[in-house]
Design an enzyme around this catalytic site. Structure first.
Site, PDB file in Angstrom:
ATOM      1  CD  GLU A  59      34.017  16.293  56.308  1.00 11.32           C
ATOM      2  OE1 GLU A  59      34.285  15.920  55.138  1.00 11.32           O
ATOM      3  OE2 GLU A  59      34.287  17.418  56.728  1.00 11.32           O
ATOM      4  CG  ASP A  60      36.253  14.164  52.272  1.00 13.90           C
ATOM      5  OD1 ASP A  60      36.113  14.758  53.365  1.00 13.90           O
ATOM      6  OD2 ASP A  60      36.621  14.750  51.239  1.00 13.90           O
TER       7      ASP A  60
ATOM      8  NE  ARG B 122      35.085  16.566  43.882  1.00 11.21           N
ATOM      9  CZ  ARG B 122      35.423  17.135  45.026  1.00 11.21           C
ATOM     10  NH1 ARG B 122      35.702  16.386  46.065  1.00 11.21           N
ATOM     11  NH2 ARG B 122      35.492  18.442  45.146  1.00 11.21           N
TER      12      ARG B 122
ATOM     13  CG  PHE C 227      46.627  16.920  49.075  1.00 10.46           C
ATOM     14  CD1 PHE C 227      45.841  17.763  49.854  1.00 10.46           C
ATOM     15  CD2 PHE C 227      46.199  16.608  47.800  1.00 10.46           C
ATOM     16  CE1 PHE C 227      44.658  18.287  49.366  1.00 10.46           C
ATOM     17  CE2 PHE C 227      45.009  17.126  47.300  1.00 10.46           C
ATOM     18  CZ  PHE C 227      44.241  17.976  48.077  1.00 10.46           C
TER      19      PHE C 227
ATOM     20  CG  ASP D   9      43.924  18.265  56.913  1.00 14.75           C
ATOM     21  OD1 ASP D   9      44.854  17.942  57.648  1.00 14.75           O
ATOM     22  OD2 ASP D   9      44.088  19.021  55.936  1.00 14.75           O
TER      23      ASP D   9
END
Ligand code: IMP
Length: 182
Positions: free
Chosen positions: A105-106, A172, A159, A109
Site C-alpha cells: 500500500e502507499d 502521482r 494530506f 490512513d
C-alpha cells in the site's frame, strides 16, 4: 485547471526527498528479503493506483521469484478525506492458496482499506504467509487497527501527494512526497 495544478505544485513543501524514499525502500527490501525465503515464490499485490511507484521500486530489490499482481480499490473519491468504505473496483487475482503474499500500500490512513485487503486475501485466498507493507503510516488518523509488517515512514495527519499519491488524480508522477501548507 492546469494552471491551478501548476501553481499548486510550486506551493508544495517537500516531506521526503527522492533520495530519502529510495534509501528507505532499499532498507525495507532488506527486511523483506530476510523474512521470505529466497527460493520460494512471493506474490506481491500492489493496491492501485497509489502504491504503483513504491511497489515497482520495491520489487526490483527483492531476491526471491516475484509474481507482481494488482488490485484496484477506491475509498477517497475526489476529496481529501476517506469516505469510510472501500469500493472494490478490480479484485482479479490468481489463486494464492499456499503461497507467500506481500500486500503493498502507499499509505495507511484510517486503516479501512488495509483491513479490507488483508481480511479479503486471508479469507478468499488462504495464502501460506501474508505480510503487509506500507510506505507511509498516518498512524494518528487510524480508525481500524492494522499490523504493518514493513513501514516506510510515519507521518502526521497531513494530506500528502507525490510518488504515487494523488490529489484529484494529479501529482502521482512526482519523485518526492510533499504537502500543501494550510
Ligand atoms: P485508508 O483506508 O483511510 O487507510 O486510506 C487508504 C487510501 O487513501 C490510500 O491507499 C490512499 O490512496 C488514500 N490516502 C490516504 N491518505 C492520503 C494522502 O494523504 N494523500 C493521498 N492519498 C491518501
Amino acid at each position: 485547471m492546469l494552471a491551478m495544478l501548476n501553481k499548486k505544485e510550486t506551493e508544495l513543501l517537500e516531506l521526503f526527498s527522492e533520495e530519502a524514499i529510495q534509501k528507505r525502500i532499499r532498507e525495507i527490501a532488506e527486511e523483506i528479503n530476510a523474512v521470505f525465503p529466497k527460493d520460494e515464490e512471493l506474490v506481491v499485490i500492489a493496491v492501485l493506483a497509489g502504491s504503483i511507484l513504491f511497489a515497482s521500486d520495491l520489487i526490483k530489490r527483492l531476491h526471491m521469484p516475484i509474481q507482481f499482481e494488482f488490485v484496484r480499490l477506491s475509498s477517497y473519491g475526489h476529496d481529501q478525506k476517506s469516505c469510510g468504505n472501500v469500493k472494490p473496483v478490480d479484485l482479479t487475482l490468481p489463486g494464492l492458496e499456499g503461497k507467500n503474499v506481500l500486500i503493498v500500500e502507499d499509505i495507511v490512513d484510517t486503516g479501512i482499506t488495509a483491513n479490507f485487503m488483508i481480511d479479503y486475501i486471508k479469507m478468499q485466498h488462504k495464502p501460506e504467509k501474508i505480510k503487509f507493507a506500507a510506505l507511509l503510516d498516518k498512524c494518528c488518523a487510524r480508525q481500524k487497527h492494522v499490523d504493518i509488517d514493513f513501514r516506510g515512514f510515519e507521518i502526521d495527519d497531513k494530506f500528502v501527494v507525490g510518488y504515487g499519491l494523488d490529489y484529484m488524480g494529479y501529482f502521482r508522477n512526482l519523485p518526492y512526497i510533499g504537502y500543501f501548507p494550510q
